[in-house]
Scaffold this active site. Structure first.
Site, mmCIF file in Angstrom:
data_model
loop_
_atom_site.group_PDB
_atom_site.id
_atom_site.type_symbol
_atom_site.label_atom_id
_atom_site.label_comp_id
_atom_site.label_asym_id
_atom_site.label_seq_id
_atom_site.Cartn_x
_atom_site.Cartn_y
_atom_site.Cartn_z
ATOM 1 N N ARG A 16 30.287 14.619 31.315
ATOM 2 C CA ARG A 16 28.796 15.139 30.706
ATOM 3 C C ARG A 16 28.625 16.625 30.910
ATOM 4 O O ARG A 16 28.858 17.089 32.180
ATOM 5 C CB ARG A 16 27.465 14.303 31.208
ATOM 6 C CG ARG A 16 26.774 14.974 30.653
ATOM 7 C CD ARG A 16 25.284 14.450 31.121
ATOM 8 N NE ARG A 16 24.196 14.830 30.310
ATOM 9 C CZ ARG A 16 23.087 14.197 29.896
ATOM 10 N NH1 ARG A 16 23.199 12.675 30.510
ATOM 11 N NH2 ARG A 16 22.335 14.467 29.180
ATOM 12 N N ALA A 24 18.129 11.149 23.421
ATOM 13 C CA ALA A 24 18.087 11.969 24.874
ATOM 14 C C ALA A 24 17.792 10.992 25.865
ATOM 15 O O ALA A 24 16.887 10.238 25.816
ATOM 16 C CB ALA A 24 16.994 12.775 24.530
ATOM 17 N N ASP A 25 18.396 11.328 27.057
ATOM 18 C CA ASP A 25 17.912 10.784 28.455
ATOM 19 C C ASP A 25 17.480 11.699 29.352
ATOM 20 O O ASP A 25 16.719 12.798 28.748
ATOM 21 C CB ASP A 25 19.172 10.004 29.019
ATOM 22 C CG ASP A 25 20.038 11.117 29.411
ATOM 23 O OD1 ASP A 25 21.295 10.837 29.773
ATOM 24 O OD2 ASP A 25 19.952 12.400 29.296
ATOM 25 N N SER A 26 16.939 11.376 30.553
ATOM 26 C CA SER A 26 15.984 12.229 31.213
ATOM 27 C C SER A 26 16.681 13.662 31.654
ATOM 28 O O SER A 26 16.206 14.394 31.693
ATOM 29 C CB SER A 26 15.584 11.487 32.465
ATOM 30 O OG SER A 26 16.744 10.957 33.164
ATOM 31 N N ASP A 71 18.897 15.108 29.594
ATOM 32 C CA ASP A 71 18.730 15.903 28.391
ATOM 33 C C ASP A 71 17.229 16.588 28.310
ATOM 34 O O ASP A 71 16.983 17.614 27.892
ATOM 35 C CB ASP A 71 18.664 14.882 26.918
ATOM 36 C CG ASP A 71 20.259 14.520 26.827
ATOM 37 O OD1 ASP A 71 20.649 13.451 26.621
ATOM 38 O OD2 ASP A 71 21.026 15.475 26.713
#
Lengths: 300, 138
Positions: free
Chosen positions: A154, B91-93, B95
């Site tokens: 990521r 979106a995750d946290s 993001d």
């Protein structure tokens, strides 16, 4: 009597689903970590069966996701939770569709045992986390659990140290700053993120209960994978006098899954367990199809 | 509700219309027995201060959407409106926090982490930004 209950349940499935293989609850010191790789679930008929397990609210949630891949992953996440929790039911085959879920007062999802027909109330705790390419569910008994997974590759769009300075604790920034290679630094940043997220999720009191800069998660010297939590005291005029309170109330297990993801598990240390190591059993699964034991690890 | 913000960003509506509406700072749905109760307004009375001052500029919504699209690497034609939830876009946290950093840079503000992480939609972000800008210039 049992037979007629079972055949009644089978009649209620509109497509014949194989039964779920039951599971033994984890013991007090164990966390069971289950994961699904979305790319390995290709069968459209299987996905259709999964969608029949969901509540209407969950189906609506899946529909709201933008794009097929996100919809599929949302479907797999709910399927993983429902089938996994259902499998731990003792003595009865509980229809995963009959499970009910609710949120605690802070918004953390929990099983709603009272409203589930045929369920035994169990001291089972769960927590899920997902990325584009992996969905995981952690299960414990008696103690709350939090998990977080992140893709190893990521990319952070901001400068890693600037990001850490903004959100992490001072000690964590100092630790990251000592890493010369930017790639290695990015990896440590992400590992730290998963540990911190896992703690906040285990705590289950919402983000405001534990802002990231109010606690430090750091390696325990002399161990390779031991981590401990230290709370930084809040208002200090002199940063040098910042007092830290490190306790052993929370246990951490950093892991790698499928060679592609960093994961962290955090559990509250049960009084009864004090001092006992934490054990994590990792299994990969495709609900209704197969389980694969991946590893069993001990964390001190 | 919020019909004034249901048009997509691609429309060239350059009228800088500000519309006063009730702002919901917290996620609206309340779970009861596993069912979502959509009648949220009764449970959380809106403070008068927020109700009066809560106007969001279309320009703010657009800038927020741009930053969201960039952070999540969305296609240019991906429809992002005021009501779009970050989670719907995947979106995750992490993001969300990166989006917040982007918004802080763009608007010259600082958001408290707790509030930042609770931002669920473009609209929420825009409201919080404008509140912080107002506080800064006050």
């Amino acid at each position: 009597m049992r037979i007629s209950v079972m055949s009644q349940m089978q009649r209620s499935f509109s497509i014949d689903l194989p039964s779920l293989i039951p599971l033994q609850l984890p013991s007090r010191r164990h966390t069971h970590l289950w994961y699904v790789i979305p790319d390995e679930v290709k069968s459209t008929s299987l996905l259709k069966r999964y969608s029949q397990l969901l509540s209407q609210t969950e189906k609506d949630g899946v529909d709201q996701m933008r794009g097929d891949e996100l919809k599929k992953n949302a479907l797999l996440a709910r399927t993983l939770v429902r089938t996994t929790v259902a499998r731990y039911q003792t003595n009865k085959e509980v229809d995963p569709r009959s499970l009910m879920f609710k949120k605690n007062v802070y918004g953390k999802p929990e099983v709603d045992w009272q409203n589930c027909k045929n369920c035994n109330h169990q001291p089972l705790h769960f927590n899920i986390s997902h990325t584009d390419s992996l969905i995981a569910c952690g299960v414990t008994v008696h103690v709350p659990v939090g998990i977080d997974v992140e893709d190893k590759e990521r990319k952070i769009k901001h400068d890693v140290l600037a990001f850490a300075k903004r959100f992490y604790s001072a000690d964590e920034v100092n630790f990251l700053a000592t890493i010369p290679d930017p790639e290695a630094q990015r990896k440590e940043f992400i590992k730290l993120w998963t540990l911190k997220e896992a703690y906040v999720k285990a705590l289950g009191k919402g983000f405001s209960a534990a802002p990231f800069n109010t606690f430090t998660i750091q390696s325990i010297p002399g161990t390779e994978e031991g981590y401990s939590l230290c709370k930084t005291s809040e208002v200090t005029a002199d940063p040098l006098e910042e007092t830290k309170k490190c306790n052993g109330e929370w246990k951490f297990a950093p892991l790698e899954l499928a060679d592609s993801h960093y994961a962290a598990v955090c559990i509250e240390d049960d009084q009864a367990n004090e001092g006992a190591p934490m054990r994590v059993i990792v299994r990969k699964t495709i609900p209704f199809v197969e389980d694969q034991l991946i590893s069993e690890r001990i964390f001190l | 509700m919020a019909t004034s913000f249901s048009f997509s960003i691609s429309m060239q509506a350059r009228v800088s219309a500000t519309t006063t509406r009730f702002c919901l700072q917290k996620p609206a749905s309340i779970f009861h027995n596993g069912k979502t109760n959509l009648s949220f307004s009764q449970r959380h009375p809106i403070p008068a201060r927020l109700a009066i001052s809560c106007a969001v500029k279309q320009e703010t919504v657009e800038k927020v959407s741009e930053i969201v699209k960039k952070q999540l690497s969305l296609a240019e034609d991906q429809k992002v409106t005021a009501r779009t939830k970050f989670t719907e876009l995947g979106a995750d946290s992490l993001d969300t926090v990166e989006i917040v950093m982007g918004l802080e840079e763009e608007f010259g503000i600082t958001m408290a982490e707790e509030r930042a992480k609770e931002i669920a939609t473009v609209q929420h972000a825009a409201e919080l930004i404008e509140e912080l800008i107002q506080q800064k210039t006050a």
